[in-house]
Motif scaffolding. Structure first.
Motif, PDB file in Angstrom:
ATOM      1  N   ILE A   1      46.141  33.698  35.274  1.00 29.69           N
ATOM      2  CA  ILE A   1      44.773  33.961  35.715  1.00 29.69           C
ATOM      3  C   ILE A   1      43.761  33.390  34.714  1.00 29.69           C
ATOM      4  O   ILE A   1      42.811  32.693  35.096  1.00 29.69           O
ATOM      5  N   PHE A   2      43.950  33.679  33.433  1.00 28.98           N
ATOM      6  CA  PHE A   2      43.018  33.187  32.419  1.00 28.98           C
ATOM      7  C   PHE A   2      42.995  31.664  32.348  1.00 28.98           C
ATOM      8  O   PHE A   2      41.973  31.057  32.028  1.00 28.98           O
ATOM      9  N   ALA A   3      44.140  31.042  32.642  1.00 32.55           N
ATOM     10  CA  ALA A   3      44.217  29.575  32.613  1.00 32.55           C
ATOM     11  C   ALA A   3      43.331  28.943  33.682  1.00 32.55           C
ATOM     12  O   ALA A   3      43.001  27.761  33.597  1.00 32.55           O
ATOM     13  N   HIS A   4      42.956  29.719  34.682  1.00 35.50           N
ATOM     14  CA  HIS A   4      42.083  29.236  35.757  1.00 35.50           C
ATOM     15  C   HIS A   4      40.662  29.769  35.591  1.00 35.50           C
ATOM     16  O   HIS A   4      39.972  30.053  36.566  1.00 35.50           O
ATOM     17  N   SER A   5      40.226  29.902  34.346  1.00 36.52           N
ATOM     18  CA  SER A   5      38.912  30.467  34.073  1.00 36.52           C
ATOM     19  C   SER A   5      38.300  29.791  32.845  1.00 36.52           C
ATOM     20  O   SER A   5      38.992  29.078  32.111  1.00 36.52           O
ATOM     21  N   PRO A   6      37.020  30.043  32.586  1.00 43.52           N
ATOM     22  CA  PRO A   6      36.396  29.471  31.387  1.00 43.52           C
ATOM     23  C   PRO A   6      36.700  30.237  30.112  1.00 43.52           C
ATOM     24  O   PRO A   6      36.240  29.843  29.027  1.00 43.52           O
ATOM     25  N   LEU A   7      37.469  31.320  30.192  1.00 45.98           N
ATOM     26  CA  LEU A   7      37.863  32.045  28.988  1.00 45.98           C
ATOM     27  C   LEU A   7      38.814  31.196  28.149  1.00 45.98           C
ATOM     28  O   LEU A   7      39.612  30.425  28.683  1.00 45.98           O
TER      29      LEU A   7
ATOM     30  N   LEU B   1      33.467  20.280  37.031  1.00 44.30           N
ATOM     31  CA  LEU B   1      32.092  20.764  37.138  1.00 44.30           C
ATOM     32  C   LEU B   1      31.253  19.692  37.809  1.00 44.30           C
ATOM     33  O   LEU B   1      30.960  18.661  37.212  1.00 44.30           O
ATOM     34  N   ASN B   2      30.948  19.928  39.068  1.00 38.13           N
ATOM     35  CA  ASN B   2      30.141  18.982  39.852  1.00 38.13           C
ATOM     36  C   ASN B   2      30.748  17.582  39.864  1.00 38.13           C
ATOM     37  O   ASN B   2      30.039  16.572  39.759  1.00 38.13           O
ATOM     38  N   GLY B   3      32.073  17.515  39.974  1.00 39.11           N
ATOM     39  CA  GLY B   3      32.752  16.229  40.047  1.00 39.11           C
ATOM     40  C   GLY B   3      33.133  15.629  38.716  1.00 39.11           C
ATOM     41  O   GLY B   3      33.890  14.654  38.661  1.00 39.11           O
ATOM     42  N   GLU B   4      32.632  16.202  37.620  1.00 38.91           N
ATOM     43  CA  GLU B   4      32.988  15.724  36.285  1.00 38.91           C
ATOM     44  C   GLU B   4      34.168  16.540  35.771  1.00 38.91           C
ATOM     45  O   GLU B   4      34.081  17.762  35.643  1.00 38.91           O
ATOM     46  N   GLN B   5      35.289  15.865  35.496  1.00 35.77           N
ATOM     47  CA  GLN B   5      36.505  16.560  35.089  1.00 35.77           C
ATOM     48  C   GLN B   5      36.738  16.476  33.583  1.00 35.77           C
ATOM     49  O   GLN B   5      36.543  15.422  32.971  1.00 35.77           O
ATOM     50  N   THR B   6      37.143  17.609  33.023  1.00 28.93           N
ATOM     51  CA  THR B   6      37.494  17.696  31.607  1.00 28.93           C
ATOM     52  C   THR B   6      38.877  18.324  31.499  1.00 28.93           C
ATOM     53  O   THR B   6      39.139  19.352  32.132  1.00 28.93           O
ATOM     54  N   GLU B   7      39.742  17.725  30.704  1.00 28.29           N
ATOM     55  CA  GLU B   7      41.102  18.239  30.543  1.00 28.29           C
ATOM     56  C   GLU B   7      41.276  18.888  29.176  1.00 28.29           C
ATOM     57  O   GLU B   7      40.699  18.453  28.179  1.00 28.29           O
ATOM     58  N   LYS B   8      42.078  19.955  29.161  1.00 30.13           N
ATOM     59  CA  LYS B   8      42.372  20.640  27.903  1.00 30.13           C
ATOM     60  C   LYS B   8      43.847  21.030  27.885  1.00 30.13           C
ATOM     61  O   LYS B   8      44.357  21.596  28.850  1.00 30.13           O
ATOM     62  N   LEU B   9      44.519  20.723  26.789  1.00 34.84           N
ATOM     63  CA  LEU B   9      45.907  21.138  26.610  1.00 34.84           C
ATOM     64  C   LEU B   9      45.927  22.629  26.294  1.00 34.84           C
ATOM     65  O   LEU B   9      45.377  23.063  25.275  1.00 34.84           O
ATOM     66  N   LEU B  10      46.542  23.417  27.171  1.00 33.16           N
ATOM     67  CA  LEU B  10      46.629  24.852  26.936  1.00 33.16           C
ATOM     68  C   LEU B  10      47.805  25.203  26.042  1.00 33.16           C
ATOM     69  O   LEU B  10      47.657  25.914  25.050  1.00 33.16           O
ATOM     70  N   VAL B  11      48.996  24.726  26.398  1.00 34.45           N
ATOM     71  CA  VAL B  11      50.191  25.051  25.621  1.00 34.45           C
ATOM     72  C   VAL B  11      51.203  23.913  25.713  1.00 34.45           C
ATOM     73  O   VAL B  11      51.235  23.159  26.679  1.00 34.45           O
ATOM     74  N   THR B  12      52.032  23.836  24.686  1.00 32.24           N
ATOM     75  CA  THR B  12      53.213  22.978  24.692  1.00 32.24           C
ATOM     76  C   THR B  12      54.431  23.879  24.589  1.00 32.24           C
ATOM     77  O   THR B  12      54.495  24.748  23.712  1.00 32.24           O
TER      78      THR B  12
END
Length: 267
Positions: free
Chosen positions: A138-144, A243-254
């Motif tokens: 759930i948190f992985a699908h949020s801005p937290l 966000l409004n068509g602009e995508q940002t990627e972040k590595l959560l875990v390995t």
């Protein structure tokens, strides 16, 4: 690289002493860290759904007695009563164990399934990892922001009806193996948890609408034979913010885990 050292089997006494040492160390951290902990509960003003997820409670597993699964339901019921409706305000940190406390028989917790050094075992409060798995997803699908998360160093069960990627969860062990997220936004969020006859359910809602859309992808999944003969499994879990068509990627875990079954079994 993806190399993993052969696991070390530590004595039972070493495990118990080490566990209590790390529990005391974490309690000191709670007092001295200066973090603002999410502890307030409420039931209004959080009408915006950020994400929801459900996971099956009773899941037959090879060589696992079903009574341990039934006990897990009770353990989950007690634990989620301490978390349900908690609000995560700006600059606050959500911690599962800070809210739940130590699972003991006195509190009503029952014997449940745990993993110890890659082997199936039993202990009071076992089965709460399902709560960590659900909340992480759930948190992985949020801005937290996930600030603390752990994963089993062993992959014990083959993928059967898996609905989320391998390693897209969080293991728990009181109190130093925790799941924590920090609210670095100006919005406030609320965690909602409940059980029905078959599933553990959860939602994350917000006071103000979240404009971004969050998705999660698995990448670079690989199974590798190690130099000492065993197999290991590796992947990465990536969060994509749109966000409004602009995508940002972040590595959560390995994830890097030793496999406890033959990865090349015939179907």
């Amino acid at each position: 690289m993806n190399e993993i050292k052969k696991p070390i089997n530590r004595s039972r006494i070493r495990q118990l002493v080490g566990k209590e040492y790390f529990i005391l160390k974490r309690k000191y951290h709670w007092l001295s860290s200066g973090k603002k902990w999410a502890t307030t509960k409420g039931n209004s003003d959080f009408k915006n759904l950020v994400f929801e997820h459900s996971s099956m409670i009773l899941r037959p597993l090879k060589d696992v007695d079903m009574y341990l699964q039934e006990n897990k339901r009770k353990n989950l019921e007690i634990a989620i009563s301490q978390i349900n409706t908690v609000i995560i305000k700006p600059n606050e940190t959500f911690s599962i164990w800070k809210l739940v406390g130590r699972p003991t028989k006195r509190k009503g917790y029952l014997e449940g399934l745990i993993l110890s050094q890659g082997q199936i075992a039993k202990d009071t409060g076992g089965g709460l990892c399902q709560l960590g798995n659900l909340l992480f997803w759930i948190f992985a699908h949020s801005p937290l922001t996930v600030t603390e998360r752990y994963r089993h160093g062993f992959d014990v069960f083959p993928d059967i009806n898996r609905k989320v990627p391998f390693g897209a969860g969080a293991t728990l062990s009181y109190n130093y193996i925790d799941l924590q997220v920090k609210n670095k936004t100006k919005n406030s969020f609320q965690v909602n948890l409940w059980l029905d006859k078959t599933h553990l359910n959860g939602t994350l809602t917000s006071k103000n609408k979240v404009n971004a859309l969050y998705t999660v992808e698995e990448r670079n999944h690989i199974i590798k034979q190690q130099y000492w003969g065993g197999y290991s499994r590796h992947n990465q879990i990536i969060q994509i913010e749109d966000l409004n068509g602009e995508q940002t990627e972040k590595l959560l875990v390995t994830n890097n885990a030793i496999m406890m079954y033959n990865p090349f079994l015939n179907e």
